[in-house]
Design an enzyme around this catalytic site. Structure first.
Site, PDB file in Angstrom:
ATOM      1  N   LEU A  48       0.842  -1.205   0.000  1.00  0.00           N
ATOM      2  CA  LEU A  48       0.000   0.000   0.000  1.00  0.00           C
ATOM      3  C   LEU A  48       0.876   1.253   0.000  1.00  0.00           C
ATOM      4  CD1 LEU A  48      -2.673   1.540   0.230  1.00  0.00           C
ATOM      5  CD2 LEU A  48      -2.565   1.197   2.714  1.00  0.00           C
TER       6      LEU A  48
ATOM      7  N   ILE B 271       9.032   3.085  13.025  1.00  0.00           N
ATOM      8  CA  ILE B 271       7.927   3.762  13.730  1.00  0.00           C
ATOM      9  C   ILE B 271       7.707   3.226  15.140  1.00  0.00           C
ATOM     10  CG2 ILE B 271       6.601   4.757  11.815  1.00  0.00           C
ATOM     11  CD1 ILE B 271       4.773   2.300  12.082  1.00  0.00           C
TER      12      ILE B 271
ATOM     13  N   ASP C   2     -10.795  -6.719   8.216  1.00  0.00           N
ATOM     14  CA  ASP C   2     -11.989  -7.546   8.449  1.00  0.00           C
ATOM     15  C   ASP C   2     -11.761  -8.555   9.586  1.00  0.00           C
ATOM     16  OD1 ASP C   2     -10.052  -8.820   6.834  1.00  0.00           O
ATOM     17  OD2 ASP C   2     -11.523 -10.188   5.959  1.00  0.00           O
TER      18      ASP C   2
ATOM     19  N   TYR D 228      -3.935 -10.835  15.787  1.00  0.00           N
ATOM     20  CA  TYR D 228      -3.820  -9.771  14.776  1.00  0.00           C
ATOM     21  C   TYR D 228      -5.096  -8.928  14.758  1.00  0.00           C
ATOM     22  CZ  TYR D 228      -3.879  -7.601  10.129  1.00  0.00           C
ATOM     23  OH  TYR D 228      -3.982  -6.707   9.088  1.00  0.00           O
TER      24      TYR D 228
HETATM   25  N1  NAP Z   1      -2.116  -7.283   3.314  1.00  0.00           N
HETATM   26  C1  NAP Z   1      -3.358  -7.608   3.625  1.00  0.00           C
HETATM   27  O1  NAP Z   1      -3.907  -8.604   3.144  1.00  0.00           O
HETATM   28  C2  NAP Z   1      -4.134  -6.736   4.569  1.00  0.00           C
HETATM   29  C3  NAP Z   1      -5.454  -7.074   4.932  1.00  0.00           C
HETATM   30  C4  NAP Z   1      -6.159  -6.232   5.797  1.00  0.00           C
HETATM   31  C5  NAP Z   1      -5.545  -5.085   6.300  1.00  0.00           C
HETATM   32  N2  NAP Z   1      -4.263  -4.803   5.943  1.00  0.00           N
HETATM   33  C6  NAP Z   1      -3.629  -3.619   6.500  1.00  0.00           C
HETATM   34  O2  NAP Z   1      -3.263  -2.767   5.435  1.00  0.00           O
HETATM   35  C7  NAP Z   1      -2.077  -2.046   5.778  1.00  0.00           C
HETATM   36  C8  NAP Z   1      -1.072  -2.136   4.641  1.00  0.00           C
HETATM   37  O3  NAP Z   1      -0.778  -3.494   4.391  1.00  0.00           O
HETATM   38  P1  NAP Z   1       0.282  -3.941   3.308  1.00  0.00           P
HETATM   39  O4  NAP Z   1      -0.210  -5.195   2.693  1.00  0.00           O
HETATM   40  O5  NAP Z   1       0.659  -2.799   2.431  1.00  0.00           O
HETATM   41  O6  NAP Z   1       1.483  -4.317   4.281  1.00  0.00           O
HETATM   42  P2  NAP Z   1       3.024  -4.567   3.933  1.00  0.00           P
HETATM   43  O7  NAP Z   1       3.205  -4.756   2.463  1.00  0.00           O
HETATM   44  O8  NAP Z   1       3.487  -5.620   4.864  1.00  0.00           O
HETATM   45  O9  NAP Z   1       3.663  -3.172   4.309  1.00  0.00           O
HETATM   46  C9  NAP Z   1       3.954  -2.803   5.604  1.00  0.00           C
HETATM   47  C10 NAP Z   1       5.267  -2.049   5.563  1.00  0.00           C
HETATM   48  O10 NAP Z   1       5.570  -1.621   6.893  1.00  0.00           O
HETATM   49  C11 NAP Z   1       6.959  -1.717   7.044  1.00  0.00           C
HETATM   50  N3  NAP Z   1       7.341  -1.813   8.448  1.00  0.00           N
HETATM   51  C12 NAP Z   1       7.346  -2.912   9.243  1.00  0.00           C
HETATM   52  N4  NAP Z   1       7.819  -2.609  10.456  1.00  0.00           N
HETATM   53  C13 NAP Z   1       8.125  -1.296  10.433  1.00  0.00           C
HETATM   54  C14 NAP Z   1       8.667  -0.400  11.386  1.00  0.00           C
HETATM   55  N5  NAP Z   1       8.967  -0.789  12.612  1.00  0.00           N
HETATM   56  N6  NAP Z   1       8.867   0.874  11.011  1.00  0.00           N
HETATM   57  C15 NAP Z   1       8.550   1.305   9.771  1.00  0.00           C
HETATM   58  N7  NAP Z   1       8.037   0.496   8.813  1.00  0.00           N
HETATM   59  C16 NAP Z   1       7.833  -0.779   9.154  1.00  0.00           C
HETATM   60  C17 NAP Z   1       7.317  -2.994   6.322  1.00  0.00           C
HETATM   61  O11 NAP Z   1       8.700  -2.982   6.029  1.00  0.00           O
HETATM   62  P3  NAP Z   1       9.447  -4.217   5.327  1.00  0.00           P
HETATM   63  O12 NAP Z   1       8.893  -4.262   3.929  1.00  0.00           O
HETATM   64  O13 NAP Z   1      10.855  -3.797   5.377  1.00  0.00           O
HETATM   65  O14 NAP Z   1       9.105  -5.437   6.118  1.00  0.00           O
HETATM   66  C18 NAP Z   1       6.441  -2.907   5.102  1.00  0.00           C
HETATM   67  O15 NAP Z   1       7.117  -2.269   4.054  1.00  0.00           O
HETATM   68  C19 NAP Z   1      -1.610  -2.624   7.124  1.00  0.00           C
HETATM   69  O16 NAP Z   1      -2.092  -1.795   8.157  1.00  0.00           O
HETATM   70  C20 NAP Z   1      -2.348  -3.944   7.212  1.00  0.00           C
HETATM   71  O17 NAP Z   1      -2.565  -4.359   8.543  1.00  0.00           O
HETATM   72  C21 NAP Z   1      -3.564  -5.582   5.077  1.00  0.00           C
END
Ligand code: NAP
Length: 299
Positions: A12, A51, A116, A138
């Protein structure tokens, strides 16, 4: 408008970065942990920001004074959250308090992403008013983060979403569409759950929801998932059909046979009426999403 993104190396985060960096009316600050893994470096300033470091978060926000903060960073591996509850709490809960506190001081708008998985999946699809009852740590951590914002005096938006998918650069994890596309191409037998129902979300659609919420200063909770609710089996079947793969190798299995560490809600999906009406959110159909992904993979 000055916008700060957390987790800009994630799926995202990358979509937001690419949409906002080309907008001349936006000053963009991208932050993630470690080096910037996005090859396009123009149109924004990048900061290495862990963060979970409360002081560093407070300092950067106080000095940059963004009007909008979009928090995409999270611990998203559901089973890992079950095993590492403390780490999950730090990233998914405590950080939201740090961001809310910092936002309150400079009167900025905090946009946060929830899931969800705050619901038990007994009677989806859900509206924004339905009662949460998470089955996993989670889900509980995301519910706690929502409650922090509800109690905070900052301007907040919670965008709830479901299975985010799309194409990104140097991502630390895969997603359902890219995984299924690769697995189906090998023509080997695949066991796929047919008793969990979801509305998968194209990362670009979710990024658009974040930007709409920022521009409209729309506060509160919004459901912003994909619009097609399908079983996981049907998702993979539709991917197979899209890419001309046989579905003969797909075997239906039940969730119980997997013995996963964390519980999963059987049927979620969201009613999107509020986001459509107030934000103007208009997600693509699943087939349209697959076509968008094809074009991105060609490039
Ligand atoms: N993915 C899904 O299916 C899903 C479903 C429902 C809700 N969501 C929510 O949607 C949002 C975005 O999800 P996404 O799929 O884009 O997640 P993502 O691809 O895992 O991205 C999260 C990013 O946060 C970074 N991160 C982790 N720890 C960190 C820290 N301590 N400081 C700074 N950055 C850090 C990660 O870094 P690294 O890349 O270096 O690990 C990663 O780049 C999240 O809030 C998630 O809970 C996602």
């Amino acid at each position: 408008m000055k916008v700060l993104i957390t987790g800009s190396n994630g799926l995202l985060g990358q979509k937001l970065l690419h949409k906002l960096r080309v907008d001349d009316a936006i000053i963009l600050i991208a932050t993630s942990k470690g080096e910037n893994r996005v090859s396009e470096k123009n149109g924004y300033t990048y900061f290495d920001l862990d963060i979970t470091n409360k002081d560093a978060v407070a300092q950067l926000i106080a000095s940059e004074k963004p009007q909008v903060i979009i928090n995409t960073a999270a611990m998203t591996n559901v089973d890992l959250c079950e095993e590492k509850k403390e780490a999950c709490d730090t990233l998914n809960v405590d950080v939201v308090q740090y961001l809310a506190d910092a936002c309150e001081k400079i009167d900025s708008h905090l946009i946060h992403i929830s899931t969800d998985f705050i619901f038990d999946g007994q009677d989806g699809p859900y509206t924004e008013e339905d009662e949460p009852n998470p089955l996993s740590y989670y889900g509980l951590s995301k519910l706690k983060s929502e409650n922090i914002l509800k109690q905070s005096n900052c301007n907040w938006t919670i965008l709830r979403t479901i299975i985010v998918f799309g194409v990104g650069e140097n991502l630390s994890k895969s997603n359902i569409v890219l995984w299924a596309k690769g697995a189906l191409a090998k023509c080997e037998p695949l066991n796929i759950i047919d008793d969990q129902f979801r509305a998968p979300t194209l990362a670009e659609d979710l990024a658009d929801a974040c930007i709409l919420a920022a521009r409209k200063k729309a506060y509160g909770i919004f459901n912003t998932s994909g619009k097609d609710i399908m079983s996981i089996y049907e998702i993979v079947e539709r991917i197979a059909k899209h890419y001309g793969n046989t579905t003969e190798n797909l075997n239906k299995i039940s969730t119980a046979t997997l013995n996963q560490t964390a519980g999963r809600p059987p049927k979620t999906g969201f009613i999107l009426d509020k986001a459509r009406k107030i934000l103007g959110y208009n997600p693509h159909s699943f087939e349209e999403c697959l076509t968008i992904i094809d074009k991105q993979l060609e490039n």
